[in-house]
Scaffold this motif. Structure first.
Motif, PDB file in Angstrom:
ATOM      1  N   GLU A  34      56.736  39.016  70.648  1.00 41.67           N
ATOM      2  CA  GLU A  34      56.500  37.911  71.585  1.00 41.67           C
ATOM      3  C   GLU A  34      56.164  38.451  72.965  1.00 41.67           C
ATOM      4  OE1 GLU A  34      59.132  37.927  69.482  1.00 41.67           O
ATOM      5  OE2 GLU A  34      58.336  36.400  68.124  1.00 41.67           O
ATOM      6  N   HIS A  60      50.814  37.670  63.898  1.00 38.61           N
ATOM      7  CA  HIS A  60      49.963  36.477  63.880  1.00 38.61           C
ATOM      8  C   HIS A  60      49.466  36.166  65.285  1.00 38.61           C
ATOM      9  CE1 HIS A  60      50.414  35.510  59.767  1.00 38.61           C
ATOM     10  NE2 HIS A  60      51.715  35.386  59.826  1.00 38.61           N
ATOM     11  N   ASP A  63      44.937  38.871  67.166  1.00 36.14           N
ATOM     12  CA  ASP A  63      43.478  39.033  67.216  1.00 36.14           C
ATOM     13  C   ASP A  63      42.852  38.059  68.205  1.00 36.14           C
ATOM     14  OD1 ASP A  63      43.533  41.059  65.419  1.00 36.14           O
ATOM     15  OD2 ASP A  63      43.058  39.814  63.671  1.00 36.14           O
ATOM     16  N   ARG A  70      35.552  38.095  64.880  1.00 32.53           N
ATOM     17  CA  ARG A  70      35.784  38.070  63.434  1.00 32.53           C
ATOM     18  C   ARG A  70      35.201  39.332  62.818  1.00 32.53           C
ATOM     19  NH1 ARG A  70      38.413  35.687  59.906  1.00 32.53           N
ATOM     20  NH2 ARG A  70      36.668  35.560  58.471  1.00 32.53           N
ATOM     21  N   LYS A 107      18.210  37.790  18.426  1.00 32.67           N
ATOM     22  CA  LYS A 107      18.423  37.293  19.786  1.00 32.67           C
ATOM     23  C   LYS A 107      17.249  37.681  20.673  1.00 32.67           C
ATOM     24  CE  LYS A 107      23.014  36.187  19.552  1.00 32.67           C
ATOM     25  NZ  LYS A 107      23.030  36.315  18.116  1.00 32.67           N
ATOM     26  N   GLU A 113      22.246  34.329  29.272  1.00 33.67           N
ATOM     27  CA  GLU A 113      23.610  34.075  28.784  1.00 33.67           C
ATOM     28  C   GLU A 113      24.429  35.357  28.602  1.00 33.67           C
ATOM     29  OE1 GLU A 113      21.006  32.434  27.711  1.00 33.67           O
ATOM     30  OE2 GLU A 113      21.461  30.304  27.512  1.00 33.67           O
ATOM     31  N   PRO A 114      23.948  36.307  27.749  1.00 32.52           N
ATOM     32  CA  PRO A 114      24.790  37.496  27.565  1.00 32.52           C
ATOM     33  C   PRO A 114      24.763  38.429  28.771  1.00 32.52           C
ATOM     34  CG  PRO A 114      22.765  37.729  26.334  1.00 32.52           C
ATOM     35  CD  PRO A 114      22.740  36.362  26.914  1.00 32.52           C
TER      36      PRO A 114
ATOM     37  N   MET B   1      55.880  36.004  57.043  1.00 24.47           N
ATOM     38  CA  MET B   1      56.721  36.486  58.130  1.00 24.47           C
ATOM     39  C   MET B   1      57.250  35.306  58.927  1.00 24.47           C
ATOM     40  SD  MET B   1      55.689  38.829  61.285  1.00 24.47           S
ATOM     41  CE  MET B   1      56.097  37.526  62.422  1.00 24.47           C
ATOM     42  N   HIS B   3      58.419  33.085  61.933  1.00 23.00           N
ATOM     43  CA  HIS B   3      57.823  32.896  63.240  1.00 23.00           C
ATOM     44  C   HIS B   3      58.861  32.448  64.242  1.00 23.00           C
ATOM     45  CE1 HIS B   3      53.549  32.788  64.257  1.00 23.00           C
ATOM     46  NE2 HIS B   3      53.470  33.233  63.032  1.00 23.00           N
ATOM     47  N   HIS B   4      58.654  32.820  65.471  1.00 23.60           N
ATOM     48  CA  HIS B   4      59.596  32.333  66.476  1.00 23.60           C
ATOM     49  C   HIS B   4      58.900  31.500  67.543  1.00 23.60           C
ATOM     50  CE1 HIS B   4      62.372  34.828  64.360  1.00 23.60           C
ATOM     51  NE2 HIS B   4      61.574  35.843  64.509  1.00 23.60           N
ATOM     52  N   TYR B 265      34.393  30.110  35.039  1.00 28.91           N
ATOM     53  CA  TYR B 265      34.725  31.283  34.232  1.00 28.91           C
ATOM     54  C   TYR B 265      35.126  30.862  32.822  1.00 28.91           C
ATOM     55  CZ  TYR B 265      36.909  35.734  33.032  1.00 28.91           C
ATOM     56  OH  TYR B 265      37.244  36.905  32.426  1.00 28.91           O
ATOM     57  N   PHE B 268      32.205  28.828  31.007  1.00 31.09           N
ATOM     58  CA  PHE B 268      31.094  29.686  30.605  1.00 31.09           C
ATOM     59  C   PHE B 268      31.508  30.636  29.488  1.00 31.09           C
ATOM     60  CE2 PHE B 268      28.520  33.478  30.691  1.00 31.09           C
ATOM     61  CZ  PHE B 268      27.277  32.916  30.517  1.00 31.09           C
ATOM     62  N   TYR B 271      31.115  28.880  26.355  1.00 30.42           N
ATOM     63  CA  TYR B 271      29.710  28.701  26.005  1.00 30.42           C
ATOM     64  C   TYR B 271      29.093  30.007  25.527  1.00 30.42           C
ATOM     65  CZ  TYR B 271      24.714  28.039  26.557  1.00 30.42           C
ATOM     66  OH  TYR B 271      23.383  28.007  26.325  1.00 30.42           O
ATOM     67  N   MET B 272      29.362  31.102  26.260  1.00 30.95           N
ATOM     68  CA  MET B 272      28.691  32.351  25.949  1.00 30.95           C
ATOM     69  C   MET B 272      29.089  32.876  24.575  1.00 30.95           C
ATOM     70  SD  MET B 272      28.763  36.099  27.477  1.00 30.95           S
ATOM     71  CE  MET B 272      30.199  36.256  26.488  1.00 30.95           C
ATOM     72  N   TRP B 275      27.249  30.870  22.084  1.00 30.18           N
ATOM     73  CA  TRP B 275      25.825  31.231  22.127  1.00 30.18           C
ATOM     74  C   TRP B 275      25.607  32.536  21.379  1.00 30.18           C
ATOM     75  CZ3 TRP B 275      22.800  35.278  23.612  1.00 30.18           C
ATOM     76  CH2 TRP B 275      21.444  35.022  23.832  1.00 30.18           C
ATOM     77  N   TYR B 276      26.491  33.496  21.605  1.00 26.79           N
ATOM     78  CA  TYR B 276      26.277  34.829  21.082  1.00 26.79           C
ATOM     79  C   TYR B 276      26.487  34.905  19.577  1.00 26.79           C
ATOM     80  CZ  TYR B 276      25.197  39.615  21.891  1.00 26.79           C
ATOM     81  OH  TYR B 276      24.528  40.792  21.917  1.00 26.79           O
ATOM     82  N   PHE B 311      28.747  28.274  46.635  1.00 24.93           N
ATOM     83  CA  PHE B 311      28.180  28.807  47.876  1.00 24.93           C
ATOM     84  C   PHE B 311      28.547  27.955  49.088  1.00 24.93           C
ATOM     85  CE2 PHE B 311      25.476  31.078  44.826  1.00 24.93           C
ATOM     86  CZ  PHE B 311      25.677  32.357  45.314  1.00 24.93           C
ATOM     87  N   MET B 314      32.110  28.958  50.114  1.00 25.95           N
ATOM     88  CA  MET B 314      32.400  30.374  50.327  1.00 25.95           C
ATOM     89  C   MET B 314      32.698  30.716  51.790  1.00 25.95           C
ATOM     90  SD  MET B 314      30.216  33.684  49.253  1.00 25.95           S
ATOM     91  CE  MET B 314      30.388  33.680  47.486  1.00 25.95           C
ATOM     92  N   ARG B 316      34.191  30.866  55.449  1.00 23.69           N
ATOM     93  CA  ARG B 316      35.464  30.445  56.040  1.00 23.69           C
ATOM     94  C   ARG B 316      35.293  29.132  56.805  1.00 23.69           C
ATOM     95  NH1 ARG B 316      39.988  33.130  58.950  1.00 23.69           N
ATOM     96  NH2 ARG B 316      40.201  32.124  60.963  1.00 23.69           N
ATOM     97  N   HIS B 398      50.203  30.188  59.482  1.00 22.47           N
ATOM     98  CA  HIS B 398      49.007  30.672  60.152  1.00 22.47           C
ATOM     99  C   HIS B 398      48.303  31.646  59.221  1.00 22.47           C
ATOM    100  CE1 HIS B 398      46.498  32.206  63.361  1.00 22.47           C
ATOM    101  NE2 HIS B 398      47.018  31.322  64.184  1.00 22.47           N
ATOM    102  N   VAL B 400      46.176  34.838  58.362  1.00 21.56           N
ATOM    103  CA  VAL B 400      45.942  36.097  59.093  1.00 21.56           C
ATOM    104  C   VAL B 400      44.438  36.283  59.296  1.00 21.56           C
ATOM    105  CG1 VAL B 400      46.208  38.584  59.064  1.00 21.56           C
ATOM    106  CG2 VAL B 400      47.989  37.143  58.139  1.00 21.56           C
TER     107      VAL B 400
END
Lengths: 195, 400
Positions: A34, A60, A63, A70, A107, A113-114, B1, B3-4, B265, B268, B271-272, B275-276, B311, B314, B316, B398, B400
Motif C-alpha cells: 500500500e 494489483h 501497472d 498494455r 478420401k 475436415e481431417p 490475494m 486486498h486491503h 471442439y 467438431f 463431426y470429424m 466424416w473420417y 474472433f 477474443m 480484451r 481485480h 491482473v
C-alpha cells in the motif's frame, strides 16, 4: 565514436567525460504494498514518468499506477497462431495433394475436415512458442547485469520489501530532489544507485 | 490475494418489491398468452407442437444444467471472483425441478417424435435390439430419475447457500463442496443420458458417445450468455453496479469465449470422426441434417456459432465493453437455439427448415415458465450470497 571508445577504456587523457559516475536512479524502500502504491501515485502526480517497481509478488493496480502500457504479447501471440494455422494448411495440402498424393480409402487428397486437428495443433504450438519467447523478449531475458542490483538492499525485493526506482532517464530527474521527495513518501532507505 | 483497499459498496442487495411485482406480472402475462397459443397449436398440429416443444424444453433444461455445472465448479474450485454472481447462477439452477412437470408433454408425445415407438421398429434389425432400452416405460423412468437427481442436487445446493445468508458459517461452504464433487460426476452421466433419450434417440439408428458432452457444453454456453444478460439487466435497473463490475464481466466474457471454443471442439470432434470413418450408419445423422434446405443451415453452425463469436470475443476490450458483451451474449442465446433446432427439426421436416409459429411460441412459453421460477427466487431474498466468506474478496476482485 573513437573518442567514446577510448574514453571507455579510461586511458589517461581521455577520461574527461567518463570520469563522472553514471547512475541508474534513486531507489526507495517501502514497508508495504500500500505504501508503495501510494508513493507511485504521488510520484506520478508530481510528474515522474520513468519509474520501476520491484516487489516480491505481483501487486494489483501497480501497472496502472506506474502508467505501464498494455503488454503487446497478445498481438505477438495471435500473429504466431495465425502463422501456425497457415503453415498447417500448407503442410496438409502440399504433402497430401502435391508432393506425395496417396489416395486412402477414397478420401479426397486434401480436405479441410481431417486437417483441422493439425491446424489446431500448429496454431496452439506456435502460439505457445510465441507466448514464451515473446515474454522472454519483452522482459529482456536473459539479462546478465542490471544496475538495480547495485542498490544496497536490492535483495529485499525478493523477500519483504517493496522498492521503487526513479530512473535517471526521467526528464524531471534530479538526484537530490528525488531523494527528498521519496523520503517524504515514507521510504525507509533511499539511495542514489550507480549504473 | 487478499486486498486491503477500502471498497465502499453501497449496493442494495434486495429488489424493490414494486420492480419485482412488475416483472412478475409481465412474465405471468406472457406465460398465459403463450401457453394458450401453444394449447391451440397442440390441438391443431400435434406433430409440429411436439417438435417445437421438444426444442424449447431441451433448450431451457440444458441452460439450467449449465447453471448447475457452474455452481458446482465454483464450489469445487473455491472461486472468489464469482461470489457476487453465484446467487443468480443458483437461481437459474433452482428452475430445474420445473422440468419434472414440463417433461410431461414430451413423455405423452413420444409416439409423434420417436421412431422407436412405432410398431415397425420391432422388425428393424438394428432397432429391435435397442428396444430393451428405448421403450416408453424406460424412457419415462429414466426421465424422472435424471430430473429427480437434478432436482435433489439443485435443491440442496440452493438450500445450503441460503442457509449461509443468515449466519455466514464456513460449515455451509464445506457442505456445498461435499455435494458438488459427486454432483459433478452425477451431472455429466445424467445429462448424457437425458441428451441420448430426448434428442439423440430422434434418430434411433444413430449414436455418438460425444452427444451428451456436446449437449451440456451448448447448455453451459447458453447459461453463461443468460447470466451475463441477467446481470446487465439488473445493472440497467440500478442493481449490483458495485458488486458485479467490469472486472467480473471481463471474467464472464472469458467464460463465454472459452465455452464457444469448447462447444466447437466437442461438436467438431464428433463431426470429424464420423466424416473420417465414413460408415453409413454414422453418416446418416449428418446426411439428414445436410439434406435439402438444411444444407444452408451449415454457416449458422460453423461461422455463426463459432468463428464469429470466437474472433469477436477474443480481444480484451470486447469482454470489458458491456454493450459489446451484452450483444455477444444475446447473440449466443439465439445461436444455441439454432443448434438444437438443427438437431431436432430435420426429423420432422426432412426437406429443409420450415419455421412454424409454434417454434417461437413454444420457446417463449417454456422460457416464461422457467423465468417465473427464476424470478420467484429474487423476491425478498438477497441477490448475492451475503454470508459467503469470500464475498469481500470478490467485491475487491481485480484482473491482473
Amino acid at each position: 565514436m573513437a573518442t567514446n571508445l577510448l574514453a571507455r577504456l579510461n586511458l589517461p587523457g581521455f577520461e574527461s567525460e567518463s570520469k563522472k559516475v553514471k547512475h541508474y536512479g534513486v531507489v526507495a524502500n517501502f514497508d508495504t504494498p500500500e505504501d508503495l502504491l501510494r508513493a507511485v501515485r504521488t510520484a506520478r502526480a508530481a510528474g515522474f514518468s520513468k519509474m520501476e517497481a520491484y516487489t516480491p509478488f505481483p501487486i494489483h493496480g501497480i501497472d496502472e499506477a506506474l502508467g505501464a502500457p498494455r503488454s503487446p504479447l497478445g498481438k505477438i501471440v495471435i500473429c504466431c497462431g495465425l502463422t501456425g494455422l497457415a503453415s498447417a494448411i500448407l503442410l496438409q495440402w502440399w504433402t497430401g495433394a502435391v508432393d506425395y498424393p496417396l489416395s486412402v480409402a477414397g478420401k479426397p487428397l486434401f480436405a479441410l475436415e481431417p486437417s483441422v486437428p493439425i491446424m489446431f495443433e500448429l496454431s496452439v504450438l506456435l502460439s505457445a512458442f510465441g507466448t514464451v519467447l515473446g515474454m522472454f523478449h519483452l522482459n529482456r531475458l536473459p539479462t546478465y547485469y542490471h544496475a538495480f542490483f547495485n542498490y544496497s538492499k536490492a535483495e529485499g525485493a525478493s523477500n519483504d520489501r517493496f522498492l521503487l526506482a526513479v530512473e535517471v532517464e526521467d526528464p524531471k530527474f534530479n538526484a537530490e530532489e528525488v531523494k527528498t521527495f521519496l523520503d517524504s513518501c515514507g521510504s525507509r532507505h533511499t539511495e542514489l544507485v550507480e549504473a | 490475494m487478499a486486498h486491503h483497499d477500502h471498497h465502499q459498496v453501497t449496493d442494495n442487495y434486495f429488489l424493490a418489491p414494486e420492480t419485482w411485482t412488475k416483472v412478475r406480472n409481465s412474465l405471468v402475462f406472457v406465460a398465459l398468452v403463450s401457453w394458450l397459443a401453444l394449447a391451440a397449436g397442440f390441438a391443431t398440429n400435434r406433430e409440429q407442437f411436439q417438435f417445437s416443444y421438444l426444442v424449447a424444453f431441451a433448450y431451457f433444461v440444458s441452460l439450467a444444467l449449465g447453471a448447475m455445472f457452474y455452481v458446482m465448479v465454483q464450489h469445487l474450485t473455491g472461486s472468489a471472483w464469482s461470489v457476487t454472481v453465484r446467487r443468480l447462477m443458483e437461481n437459474i439452477m433452482r428452475t430445474i425441478p420445473l422440468g419434472l412437470i414440463l417433461v410431461l408433454p414430451v413423455i405423452f408425445g413420444t409416439h409423434y417424435m420417436y421412431e422407436w415407438t412405432h410398431a415397425a421398429a420391432a422388425k428393424d434389425p438394428v432397432l429391435s435390439k435397442k428396444l430393451g432400452f428405448l421403450n416408453d416405460q424406460w424412457f419415462i423412468i429414466r426421465s424422472f430419475i435424471v430430473l429427480g437427481l437434478w432436482s435433489l442436487f439443485s435443491w440442496r445446493l440452493y438450500a445450503i447457500s441460503r442457509a449461509q445468508d443468515d449466519n455466514g458459517s464456513l460449515k455451509h461452504t464445506q457442505a456445498a463442496e461435499r455435494w458438488s464433487a459427486p454432483g459433478l460426476l452425477m451431472l455429466f452421466l445424467t445429462a448424457s443420458l437425458a441428451a441420448y433419450d430426448w434428442v439423440m434417440s430422434l434418430d434411433p439408428h444413430w449414436y455418438s458417445t460425444m452427444f451428451g458432452v456436446a449437449f451440456l457444453s451448448g447448455g453451459a454456453l447458453a447459461f453463461m450468455a443468460a447470466l451475463i444478460l441477467i446481470c446487465l439487466g439488473l445493472r440497467s435497473a440500478g442493481y449490483l453496479e458495485n458488486s458485479v463490475k467490469e472486472e467480473h464481466y471481463h471474467d464472464l466474457g472469458k467464460w463465454l469465449f472459452a465455452l464457444t471454443v469448447f462447444w466447437a471442439y466437442v461438436t467438431f470432434s464428433q463431426y470429424m470422426l464420423i466424416w473420417y470413418s465414413n460408415l453409413p450408419e454414422e453418416v446418416a445423422w449428418f446426411q439428414r441434417r445436410l439434406a435439402g434446405g438444411w444444407y444452408n443451415w451449415r454457416p449458422f453452425m460453423i461461422f455463426g456459432h463459432f468463428f464469429l463469436p470466437f474472433f469477436a470475443l477474443m480481444p480484451r476490450a470486447s469482454k470489458r465493453n458491456l454493450k459489446m458483451l451484452g450483444f455477444a451474449a444475446g447473440y449466443m442465446i439465439v445461436m444455441h437455439y439454432f443448434e438444437l433446432y438443427w438437431q431436432v427439426m430435420p426429423v420432422l421436416h426432412g426437406k429443409g427448415p420450415q419455421v412454424s409459429w409454434m417454434d417461437p411460441v413454444a420457446f417463449v412459453a417454456v422460457g416464461s415458465a422457467f423465468g417465473l421460477v427464476f424470478w420467484s427466487g429474487l423476491r425478498k431474498k438477497p441477490l448475492v450470497p451475503v454470508g459467503d466468506p469470500r464475498l469481500d474478496q470478490c467485491l475487491a476482485f481485480h484482473n491482473v
